[in-house]
Write an enzyme that holds these catalytic residues in place. Structure first.
Site, PDB file in Angstrom:
ATOM      1  CE  LYS B  54      98.943  96.234  30.673  1.00  0.00           C
ATOM      2  NZ  LYS B  54      98.917  96.454  32.128  1.00  0.00           N
ATOM      3  CB  SER B  79      93.851  86.467  31.044  1.00  0.00           C
ATOM      4  OG  SER B  79      93.204  87.664  31.396  1.00  0.00           O
ATOM      5  CE1 TYR B 116     105.829  88.048  20.149  1.00  0.00           C
ATOM      6  CE2 TYR B 116     103.898  88.102  21.566  1.00  0.00           C
ATOM      7  CZ  TYR B 116     104.563  88.520  20.426  1.00  0.00           C
ATOM      8  OH  TYR B 116     103.965  89.409  19.576  1.00  0.00           O
ATOM      9  CD  GLU B 205      87.765 104.248  36.613  1.00  0.00           C
ATOM     10  OE1 GLU B 205      88.627 103.397  36.847  1.00  0.00           O
ATOM     11  OE2 GLU B 205      87.190 104.880  37.509  1.00  0.00           O
ATOM     12  N   GLY B 209      83.335 100.046  35.514  1.00  0.00           N
ATOM     13  CA  GLY B 209      84.467  99.772  36.398  1.00  0.00           C
ATOM     14  C   GLY B 209      85.089 101.060  36.896  1.00  0.00           C
ATOM     15  CG  ASP B 211      88.565 100.633  40.150  1.00  0.00           C
ATOM     16  OD1 ASP B 211      88.180 100.326  39.002  1.00  0.00           O
ATOM     17  OD2 ASP B 211      89.758 100.780  40.451  1.00  0.00           O
ATOM     18  CB  SER B 305      96.303 101.669  25.633  1.00  0.00           C
ATOM     19  OG  SER B 305      95.047 101.032  25.506  1.00  0.00           O
TER      20      SER B 305
END
Lengths: 322, 322
Positions: B54, B79, B116, B205, B209, B211, B305
């Protein structure tokens, strides 16, 4: 005495292990660098094959076997990473391997060594002397004994870890290396003297097992009873003539750290660097942080020697609140 | 609609994050390669700054702020890892940051985000709509909202992970990428199309979930209730128009895996590769192993990840006997 290995032997070892050992990554932590006001380079041998630097020395030693040695096979005694290193290297090179392990060694380690194709012989460490037993079997079967550190090819192989580190990051002001029998430390010192001559090479051992520090300071090898420490890879009783000779010549100091400092290191590696490091693998880092040397504003190398720790033990050591 | 980001945007993002993001290592496991009869390359974003990919997208997006945006600051709601990524990137770039987090978020994540330098505003997620609240604060203070995936600069930034992977190992037959909102997947697909055109890009996924899979197969975005899964980074309800457009065009299939397969992955990474991977970080690997695609004898990329998992939770998930 066998001549001491030199940096040329480290260079030759690097050629032999190329494509077999992993070139492990050098990782950094910005948070840590900020906290210590230094640049710290972690050479991550926990990501080495079989989970520790020991693969380097074992593979290098076995690569030098001649036809007769290959046929008769290799023998080693170890309850730890050297066992797996010899078993895996022998498997890759098509050499039969016998590993003597104490019958009360953790089943996981026995299984791992067998998993790499090693013929594990269990012995009773309260009744039998493993060195005598090993020499007997070696003689009977004509096998070559490869000890965990007292061997020039093992030392030269371990030195490739530091050679790779200097090759990747350039010269350093300090290099911290864990110390049990001194194989990794002496090999890395050979590399440092050649590749970064002004680098201070610092050995770090557990406080409870400070035979190396005593030897270094007194100038003669000191032997101690098997120390009680969580650093199970550094529970050696004494350096060998060969490793001591190199350490005296090429290492600048030997520090000690406590088991609590090792646990703090394991937690740091897990929380901040997302990696699993065995207690012995935290010695060098703990020495850098707690050893009192003036590392601020310096370029500091730290060898993370291995990651072979049972996950339940790992969870207990790092998961509980400090 | 905002134009879709392209591979040129990924290249520009790589320039912007250079020297700020880590170029994370690509690790391999000989044991695994043998077991799968394939060559698997793990791109280890768990070793990225703040512990997840990220950081790439957040830093890229914030690097493009103009003087007025820098002065007014950035706002984000999350979150999870996006919160820390925005807070750290903003700190490094001298931009004020407000992060909205649910008041029942784990204290460790709130502390990390504050650590941070982020100004954390807690809200009651049962009483207040976080998107409405965020937009209100953004409007009042003139702050720029950076969403976790629905933004071209975020997508382009995430794509640098795959760009680095192809740059290091060359072309691949498969690339497995986890999928929540589709930011990482679509960014990596842009890189794959340019750098390894025959590579099959596969999103993975959680089964609970799915979707993304439903959307991919039906051709229209499907929205689901917040799924119950241990993959907390993939508890998204729907793709965005932007990520879905890229996924439809550049991704070959979407697979699902179970939570049990994620735990198996965490255990594999810990035992064999000595690294800590969060449940979401195991999606891609679980898809490669359990997805039923013919990966034997292929060159397979797997994006790991992130590694942000509470150590007690980690110990519980991997330490207990399977």
């Amino acid at each position: 005495m066998t001549p001491l290995p030199t940096f040329s032997d480290v260079v030759a070892a690097a050629e032999r292990i190329r494509g077999h050992a992993h070139q492990t990554p050098v990782l950094r932590s910005s948070t840590l660098d900020q906290r210590l006001a230094a640049q710290v380079f972690f050479k991550c041998e926990n990501f080495q094959r079989m989970g520790a630097f020991k693969f380097r020395g074992a593979f290098n030693a076995l690569s030098r076997f001649d036809a007769a040695q290959i046929q008769a096979g290799v023998i080693a005694f170890s309850s730890g990473n050297h066992a797996q290193a010899i078993a895996l290297s022998a498997q890759l090179l098509g050499i039969p391997a016998v590993i003597l392990m104490p019958q009360d060694a953790p089943q996981a380690k026995i299984d791992a060594t067998r998993g790499y194709g090693g013929d594990v012989i269990l012995f009773d460490r309260f009744q039998q002397d493993r060195e005598v037993l090993t020499r007997e079997i070696a003689a009977q079967r004509g096998m070559t004994l490869i000890p965990p550190f007292d061997h020039p090819d093992v030392i030269a192989g371990q030195g490739t870890a530091a050679k790779e580190l200097f090759g990747e990051v350039g010269e350093l002001d300090y290099l911290f290396v864990c110390m049990g029998g001194g194989g990794l430390l002496s090999g890395c010192a050979l590399a440092a003297r050649a590749l970064s001559p002004r680098c201070q090479v610092i050995g770090v051992e557990p406080e409870a097992g400070n035979d190396g520090q005593q030897s270094f300071r007194s100038g003669a090898i000191v032997r101690i009873p098997t120390p009680k420490t969580i650093a199970d890879g550094a529970q050696t009783q004494a350096l060998s003539e060969m490793t001591f000779a190199i350490v005296r010549r090429d290492v600048q100091d030997i520090l000690t750290v406590t088991d609590a400092q090792l646990v703090e290191g394991m937690r740091f590696f897990a929380e901040r660097m997302k990696m699993i490091v065995e207690p012995t693998g935290c010695l060098a880092f703990a020495g850098a942080v707690h050893g009192g040397l003036p590392i601020a504003s310096k370029r500091v190398g730290v060898i993370v020697s291995g990651g072979n720790v049972d996950l339940q033990r790992f969870g207990k050591l790092v998961g509980d609140a400090p």
